[in-house]
Scaffold this motif. Structure first.
Motif, PDB file in Angstrom:
ATOM      1  N   ARG A 156       0.840  -1.204   0.000  1.00  0.00           N
ATOM      2  CA  ARG A 156       0.000   0.000   0.000  1.00  0.00           C
ATOM      3  C   ARG A 156       0.876   1.256   0.000  1.00  0.00           C
ATOM      4  NH1 ARG A 156      -5.021  -0.370   1.118  1.00  0.00           N
ATOM      5  NH2 ARG A 156      -4.749  -2.169   2.479  1.00  0.00           N
ATOM      6  N   GLU A 157       1.924   1.247   0.820  1.00  0.00           N
ATOM      7  CA  GLU A 157       2.807   2.418   0.911  1.00  0.00           C
ATOM      8  C   GLU A 157       3.637   2.602  -0.356  1.00  0.00           C
ATOM      9  OE1 GLU A 157       2.694   4.937   3.179  1.00  0.00           O
ATOM     10  OE2 GLU A 157       0.896   3.762   3.625  1.00  0.00           O
ATOM     11  N   LEU A 158       4.106   1.514  -0.955  1.00  0.00           N
ATOM     12  CA  LEU A 158       4.832   1.608  -2.219  1.00  0.00           C
ATOM     13  C   LEU A 158       3.919   2.215  -3.299  1.00  0.00           C
ATOM     14  CD1 LEU A 158       7.241   0.994  -4.129  1.00  0.00           C
ATOM     15  CD2 LEU A 158       6.156  -1.229  -4.533  1.00  0.00           C
ATOM     16  N   THR A 159       2.686   1.764  -3.326  1.00  0.00           N
ATOM     17  CA  THR A 159       1.736   2.294  -4.314  1.00  0.00           C
ATOM     18  C   THR A 159       1.467   3.772  -4.040  1.00  0.00           C
ATOM     19  OG1 THR A 159       0.735   0.096  -4.442  1.00  0.00           O
ATOM     20  CG2 THR A 159      -0.510   1.910  -5.408  1.00  0.00           C
ATOM     21  N   ARG A 160       1.358   4.133  -2.775  1.00  0.00           N
ATOM     22  CA  ARG A 160       1.153   5.545  -2.415  1.00  0.00           C
ATOM     23  C   ARG A 160       2.331   6.391  -2.924  1.00  0.00           C
ATOM     24  NH1 ARG A 160      -2.237   7.249   1.224  1.00  0.00           N
ATOM     25  NH2 ARG A 160      -2.237   5.323   2.413  1.00  0.00           N
ATOM     26  N   ARG A 161       3.562   5.885  -2.759  1.00  0.00           N
ATOM     27  CA  ARG A 161       4.740   6.614  -3.254  1.00  0.00           C
ATOM     28  C   ARG A 161       4.734   6.687  -4.787  1.00  0.00           C
ATOM     29  NH1 ARG A 161       7.196   3.595   0.823  1.00  0.00           N
ATOM     30  NH2 ARG A 161       8.149   2.169  -0.672  1.00  0.00           N
ATOM     31  N   ASN A 162       4.299   5.603  -5.424  1.00  0.00           N
ATOM     32  CA  ASN A 162       4.218   5.592  -6.891  1.00  0.00           C
ATOM     33  C   ASN A 162       3.253   6.656  -7.408  1.00  0.00           C
ATOM     34  OD1 ASN A 162       5.990   3.444  -7.004  1.00  0.00           O
ATOM     35  ND2 ASN A 162       4.390   1.907  -7.349  1.00  0.00           N
ATOM     36  N   MET A 163       2.296   7.030  -6.594  1.00  0.00           N
ATOM     37  CA  MET A 163       1.292   8.015  -7.008  1.00  0.00           C
ATOM     38  C   MET A 163       1.889   9.424  -7.139  1.00  0.00           C
ATOM     39  SD  MET A 163      -1.393   6.363  -7.586  1.00  0.00           S
ATOM     40  CE  MET A 163      -2.494   7.739  -7.783  1.00  0.00           C
ATOM     41  N   GLN A 164       3.059   9.643  -6.561  1.00  0.00           N
ATOM     42  CA  GLN A 164       3.689  10.957  -6.674  1.00  0.00           C
ATOM     43  C   GLN A 164       4.078  11.244  -8.116  1.00  0.00           C
ATOM     44  OE1 GLN A 164       6.822  10.750  -3.775  1.00  0.00           O
ATOM     45  NE2 GLN A 164       5.368  10.759  -2.056  1.00  0.00           N
ATOM     46  N   GLU A 165       4.472  10.217  -8.841  1.00  0.00           N
ATOM     47  CA  GLU A 165       4.759  10.330 -10.277  1.00  0.00           C
ATOM     48  C   GLU A 165       4.147   9.115 -10.969  1.00  0.00           C
ATOM     49  OE1 GLU A 165       8.747  11.238 -11.509  1.00  0.00           O
ATOM     50  OE2 GLU A 165       9.171  12.175  -9.570  1.00  0.00           O
ATOM     51  N   PRO A 166       2.834   9.142 -11.196  1.00  0.00           N
ATOM     52  CA  PRO A 166       2.159   7.968 -11.752  1.00  0.00           C
ATOM     53  C   PRO A 166       2.725   7.548 -13.112  1.00  0.00           C
ATOM     54  CG  PRO A 166       0.564   9.604 -11.028  1.00  0.00           C
ATOM     55  CD  PRO A 166       1.913  10.245 -10.964  1.00  0.00           C
ATOM     56  N   SER A 167       2.841   6.243 -13.270  1.00  0.00           N
ATOM     57  CA  SER A 167       3.264   5.665 -14.548  1.00  0.00           C
ATOM     58  C   SER A 167       2.352   4.480 -14.815  1.00  0.00           C
ATOM     59  CB  SER A 167       4.720   5.213 -14.471  1.00  0.00           C
ATOM     60  OG  SER A 167       4.812   4.090 -13.614  1.00  0.00           O
ATOM     61  N   LEU A 168       2.483   3.878 -15.990  1.00  0.00           N
ATOM     62  CA  LEU A 168       1.649   2.729 -16.328  1.00  0.00           C
ATOM     63  C   LEU A 168       1.917   1.538 -15.412  1.00  0.00           C
ATOM     64  CD1 LEU A 168       1.693   2.853 -20.243  1.00  0.00           C
ATOM     65  CD2 LEU A 168      -0.130   3.588 -18.688  1.00  0.00           C
ATOM     66  N   SER A 169       3.045   1.552 -14.709  1.00  0.00           N
ATOM     67  CA  SER A 169       3.388   0.431 -13.825  1.00  0.00           C
ATOM     68  C   SER A 169       3.178   0.745 -12.340  1.00  0.00           C
ATOM     69  CB  SER A 169       4.833   0.009 -14.066  1.00  0.00           C
ATOM     70  OG  SER A 169       5.702   1.085 -13.752  1.00  0.00           O
ATOM     71  N   CYS A 170       2.545   1.857 -12.015  1.00  0.00           N
ATOM     72  CA  CYS A 170       2.446   2.262 -10.606  1.00  0.00           C
ATOM     73  C   CYS A 170       1.616   1.307  -9.744  1.00  0.00           C
ATOM     74  CB  CYS A 170       1.965   3.706 -10.462  1.00  0.00           C
ATOM     75  SG  CYS A 170       0.299   4.033 -11.025  1.00  0.00           S
ATOM     76  N   PHE A 171       0.749   0.506 -10.353  1.00  0.00           N
ATOM     77  CA  PHE A 171      -0.063  -0.436  -9.584  1.00  0.00           C
ATOM     78  C   PHE A 171       0.416  -1.879  -9.724  1.00  0.00           C
ATOM     79  CE2 PHE A 171      -3.087   3.043 -10.552  1.00  0.00           C
ATOM     80  CZ  PHE A 171      -3.362   3.442  -9.258  1.00  0.00           C
ATOM     81  N   ASP A 172       1.526  -2.097 -10.404  1.00  0.00           N
ATOM     82  CA  ASP A 172       1.963  -3.456 -10.713  1.00  0.00           C
ATOM     83  C   ASP A 172       2.091  -4.355  -9.486  1.00  0.00           C
ATOM     84  OD1 ASP A 172       1.947  -2.841 -13.382  1.00  0.00           O
ATOM     85  OD2 ASP A 172       4.115  -3.058 -13.673  1.00  0.00           O
TER      86      ASP A 172
END
Length: 192
Positions: free
Chosen positions: A140-156
């Motif tokens: 959950r926290e990794l995904t939250r960090r990925n949301m700072q710069e969303p990419s096509l792989s942010c939910f992988d």
């Protein structure tokens, strides 16, 4: 994941099911799920119906769903049957999240990427999200960090965890479920 039903009133096809008792599920949800399957999974394919051709689910196709979870997910009728099953377990948010991620990966517009990512995060990942999926804190926290710069792989990673959960937990139960066994019987009866 198996989740106790929430006390909500359905607003549409993707909303939680009414949830007063298990007998309520048996009397209202299961017949509706079976009807949905007979209309969509075993009945006619809407585009074929318009041309006057009837396309039915074959026993061979339905049997192949037991070959692997990915075979099931790749078949539109398999997906419909699995969704109906997950609704009986109040865990359809897992499949809805996985499908939302698959659709998200097709995003080609950089302008739409961030807003789509935010919608998925708020609906499925954020703590207390309306359809929160069962993932561990680190994911959950990794995904939250990925949301700072969303990419096509942010939910992988989150999508992978949910896929694995469905494959190891829900999928084996689906293969033993009345929904699946009835569907197989129905396709076999048509052959005789």
């Amino acid at each position: 994941m198996h989740r106790e039903p929430a006390d909500t009133v359905p607003q549409g096809p993707n909303q939680p099911c009414p949830s007063s008792t298990k007998s309520h599920v048996a009397t209202t949800l299961l017949p509706a799920a079976r009807q949905s399957l007979s209309d969509h999974a075993v009945g006619t394919d809407p585009p074929a119906e318009r041309t006057g051709q009837r396309q039915r689910l074959s026993t061979e196709e339905a049997t192949r769903w037991a070959d692997s979870f990915d075979v099931l997910l790749s078949h539109k009728y398999g997906l419909a049957a699995f969704r109906a099953f997950l609704k009986t377990e109040f865990s359809e948010e897992n499949l809805e999240f996985w499908l939302a991620c698959e659709e998200f990966k097709k995003t080609r517009s950089a302008a739409k990427l961030a807003s789509k990512a935010q919608r998925i995060f708020e609906e499925f990942i954020d703590v207390q999200a309306p359809r929160e999926v069962n993932i561990d804190f680190q994911t959950r926290e990794l995904t939250r960090r990925n949301m700072q710069e969303p990419s096509l792989s942010c939910f992988d990673q989150a999508q992978g965890k949910v896929h694995s959960l469905m494959e190891k937990d829900s999928y084996p139960r689906f293969l033993r479920s009345k929904i699946y066994t009835d569907l197989l019987s129905q396709t076999q009866r048509r052959l005789s």
